[in-house]
Design a protein around this motif. Sequence first.
Motif, PDB file in Angstrom:
ATOM      1  N   LYS A 196       0.839  -1.195   0.000  1.00  0.00           N
ATOM      2  CA  LYS A 196       0.000   0.000   0.000  1.00  0.00           C
ATOM      3  C   LYS A 196       0.878   1.250   0.000  1.00  0.00           C
ATOM      4  O   LYS A 196       1.987   1.242   0.517  1.00  0.00           O
ATOM      5  CB  LYS A 196      -0.930  -0.011   1.210  1.00  0.00           C
ATOM      6  CG  LYS A 196      -1.969  -1.129   1.152  1.00  0.00           C
ATOM      7  CD  LYS A 196      -2.936  -1.060   2.313  1.00  0.00           C
ATOM      8  CE  LYS A 196      -3.995  -2.149   2.172  1.00  0.00           C
ATOM      9  NZ  LYS A 196      -4.960  -2.113   3.300  1.00  0.00           N
ATOM     10  N   GLU A 219       9.474  -0.228   9.659  1.00  0.00           N
ATOM     11  CA  GLU A 219       8.404  -0.911  10.396  1.00  0.00           C
ATOM     12  C   GLU A 219       7.113  -0.919   9.581  1.00  0.00           C
ATOM     13  O   GLU A 219       6.424  -1.943   9.490  1.00  0.00           O
ATOM     14  CB  GLU A 219       8.183  -0.185  11.727  1.00  0.00           C
ATOM     15  CG  GLU A 219       6.953  -0.621  12.495  1.00  0.00           C
ATOM     16  CD  GLU A 219       6.627   0.350  13.615  1.00  0.00           C
ATOM     17  OE1 GLU A 219       5.456   0.379  14.028  1.00  0.00           O
ATOM     18  OE2 GLU A 219       7.527   1.087  14.069  1.00  0.00           O
ATOM     19  N   LEU A 220       6.779   0.212   8.962  1.00  0.00           N
ATOM     20  CA  LEU A 220       5.573   0.286   8.135  1.00  0.00           C
ATOM     21  C   LEU A 220       5.664  -0.673   6.949  1.00  0.00           C
ATOM     22  O   LEU A 220       4.686  -1.338   6.593  1.00  0.00           O
ATOM     23  CB  LEU A 220       5.363   1.718   7.636  1.00  0.00           C
ATOM     24  CG  LEU A 220       4.780   2.711   8.638  1.00  0.00           C
ATOM     25  CD1 LEU A 220       4.914   4.139   8.127  1.00  0.00           C
ATOM     26  CD2 LEU A 220       3.315   2.386   8.897  1.00  0.00           C
ATOM     27  N   GLU A 272       5.924  -4.611   8.578  1.00  0.00           N
ATOM     28  CA  GLU A 272       4.802  -5.091   9.388  1.00  0.00           C
ATOM     29  C   GLU A 272       3.439  -4.766   8.787  1.00  0.00           C
ATOM     30  O   GLU A 272       2.459  -5.479   9.034  1.00  0.00           O
ATOM     31  CB  GLU A 272       4.886  -4.505  10.799  1.00  0.00           C
ATOM     32  CG  GLU A 272       6.106  -4.966  11.579  1.00  0.00           C
ATOM     33  CD  GLU A 272       6.098  -4.456  13.008  1.00  0.00           C
ATOM     34  OE1 GLU A 272       5.012  -4.064  13.493  1.00  0.00           O
ATOM     35  OE2 GLU A 272       7.181  -4.441  13.628  1.00  0.00           O
ATOM     36  N   HIS A 273       3.373  -3.698   8.004  1.00  0.00           N
ATOM     37  CA  HIS A 273       2.067  -3.265   7.494  1.00  0.00           C
ATOM     38  C   HIS A 273       2.016  -3.177   5.974  1.00  0.00           C
ATOM     39  O   HIS A 273       0.994  -2.751   5.430  1.00  0.00           O
ATOM     40  CB  HIS A 273       1.705  -1.905   8.103  1.00  0.00           C
ATOM     41  CG  HIS A 273       1.665  -1.901   9.596  1.00  0.00           C
ATOM     42  ND1 HIS A 273       0.627  -2.473  10.319  1.00  0.00           N
ATOM     43  CD2 HIS A 273       2.551  -1.422  10.510  1.00  0.00           C
ATOM     44  CE1 HIS A 273       0.868  -2.318  11.617  1.00  0.00           C
ATOM     45  NE2 HIS A 273       2.032  -1.699  11.763  1.00  0.00           N
ATOM     46  N   LYS A 274       3.105  -3.576   5.303  1.00  0.00           N
ATOM     47  CA  LYS A 274       3.142  -3.575   3.843  1.00  0.00           C
ATOM     48  C   LYS A 274       2.716  -2.217   3.275  1.00  0.00           C
ATOM     49  O   LYS A 274       1.904  -2.111   2.362  1.00  0.00           O
ATOM     50  CB  LYS A 274       2.246  -4.684   3.275  1.00  0.00           C
ATOM     51  CG  LYS A 274       2.500  -6.060   3.861  1.00  0.00           C
ATOM     52  CD  LYS A 274       3.943  -6.503   3.669  1.00  0.00           C
ATOM     53  CE  LYS A 274       4.193  -7.894   4.268  1.00  0.00           C
ATOM     54  NZ  LYS A 274       5.628  -8.243   4.284  1.00  0.00           N
ATOM     55  N   THR A 275       3.311  -1.166   3.845  1.00  0.00           N
ATOM     56  CA  THR A 275       2.922   0.193   3.480  1.00  0.00           C
ATOM     57  C   THR A 275       4.175   1.043   3.263  1.00  0.00           C
ATOM     58  O   THR A 275       5.102   1.009   4.069  1.00  0.00           O
ATOM     59  CB  THR A 275       2.063   0.835   4.594  1.00  0.00           C
ATOM     60  OG1 THR A 275       0.872   0.049   4.769  1.00  0.00           O
ATOM     61  CG2 THR A 275       1.676   2.259   4.248  1.00  0.00           C
ATOM     62  N   GLU A 308      -1.065   5.600  13.335  1.00  0.00           N
ATOM     63  CA  GLU A 308      -2.253   4.864  13.782  1.00  0.00           C
ATOM     64  C   GLU A 308      -3.473   5.241  12.944  1.00  0.00           C
ATOM     65  O   GLU A 308      -4.268   4.381  12.540  1.00  0.00           O
ATOM     66  CB  GLU A 308      -2.504   5.176  15.258  1.00  0.00           C
ATOM     67  CG  GLU A 308      -3.689   4.456  15.863  1.00  0.00           C
ATOM     68  CD  GLU A 308      -3.887   4.826  17.323  1.00  0.00           C
ATOM     69  OE1 GLU A 308      -5.041   5.033  17.723  1.00  0.00           O
ATOM     70  OE2 GLU A 308      -2.881   4.925  18.058  1.00  0.00           O
ATOM     71  N   LEU A 337      -3.187   3.832   9.296  1.00  0.00           N
ATOM     72  CA  LEU A 337      -3.494   2.396   9.227  1.00  0.00           C
ATOM     73  C   LEU A 337      -4.978   2.135   9.420  1.00  0.00           C
ATOM     74  O   LEU A 337      -5.544   1.244   8.776  1.00  0.00           O
ATOM     75  CB  LEU A 337      -2.669   1.645  10.282  1.00  0.00           C
ATOM     76  CG  LEU A 337      -1.139   1.709  10.086  1.00  0.00           C
ATOM     77  CD1 LEU A 337      -0.427   1.014  11.241  1.00  0.00           C
ATOM     78  CD2 LEU A 337      -0.720   1.090   8.756  1.00  0.00           C
ATOM     79  N   LYS A 355      -7.374   0.405   6.505  1.00  0.00           N
ATOM     80  CA  LYS A 355      -8.151  -0.799   6.777  1.00  0.00           C
ATOM     81  C   LYS A 355      -9.644  -0.592   6.529  1.00  0.00           C
ATOM     82  O   LYS A 355     -10.395  -1.567   6.378  1.00  0.00           O
ATOM     83  CB  LYS A 355      -7.942  -1.236   8.224  1.00  0.00           C
ATOM     84  CG  LYS A 355      -6.567  -1.793   8.514  1.00  0.00           C
ATOM     85  CD  LYS A 355      -6.413  -2.158   9.977  1.00  0.00           C
ATOM     86  CE  LYS A 355      -5.011  -2.671  10.268  1.00  0.00           C
ATOM     87  NZ  LYS A 355      -4.838  -2.963  11.734  1.00  0.00           N
TER      88      LYS A 355
END
Length: 358
Positions: A2, A35-36, A39-42, A350, A353, A357
């Motif tokens: 993303k 980290e993004l 962990e968050h595929k961003t 936060e 994300l 979502k």
Amino acid sequence: MKKIIIDAYPVATPYVGLGEYCRRLGEGLNEHAEELRSEHKTEVSFFVPPKFKGCFGDKVGYIEVAPSLRRMARFLPIKADLYHVPYQYSRIKYLYFAKKTLLTIHDINFIYEKKGDELDRSVRKFKERVAHANYVNYISNFACEDTEKHFNIGLPKKIIYNGVADFPAMALHNATLPKNLPSDFMFHISSLRAKKNIHLLVEMMKYLPEQNLVIAGDWSGAYGEGLLKKIKEENISNVYALPNVSETEKIALYASCRAFLFPSLCEGFGLPPIEAMKFGKPVFLSTLTSLPEIGGKDAFYWNDLSPKAMADVVRAKLADFDAAPSVYAEKMKKNANRFNWNQCVEQYIEYYLEILKG
């Protein structure tokens, strides 16, 4: 993967609040970029002026846009899952190929500053920007309440306070005062626009001959030039004009000043007073817009913005501060510690994300 794209064009103007805001947000997101991504595929990228590629670090992406092309950048064939417009006057007010748009609203100062046709144009432009947003966030409770009192926003929202740099923890030994200043002085720094009410401070100093005031900012505009003319013609010898200062000079000025004065007419947040509070300095504020919320109960306030009355408050409250300096200083620092950039950036992440979502 993303993609989040953020307009950080004001990074080119570090001496104003938006420049500081974009720089701190960019640097903070750069620290969280790995980290993004893992962990968050961003991934995060920024619109920046030419030659500012890499200004936040090498873990985020950059899209350089020439000033002449900013208005057209919205039509670039750039796909994004989220476009963050971190200030309401961005010329890249939306991206045609972005799935969602987050708009950060700092203030609606135009409601207080403009009249007639000029006000009507500002209201229309603001409504157009909001119309392109799917989500909003505000930088203070006041900014939220004031905006929603005047406009029917009706979008999901969050309040995310700006952070404040921890200047006292920085290398103060490298911070040097500008030359030719008095040893004891009060301080003001801002963009030197009319809404900052600096003319009241200049006039006030006639009633405080025992004090000195240093004012830093951009004096090149009509308002600044008018102030300089007044200081010279009326021979106000206890007011010292500085141009835009470097960050190290600003740190030294905060650390050395007697007090910080900020009688602003309208603020969405009010960064300089909190920077001064980080040093435990007595801060004098107007009671208008966001300043009581940001300054807290331990700042000093002018209920009457007339120069003589302002001088009386400064003289009386400085005496109170001097009677228990360590007690007051700790209160100032405690209030300022409510605001930090790490927390601010984490709250933006936060929210990003949460939006992605949704």
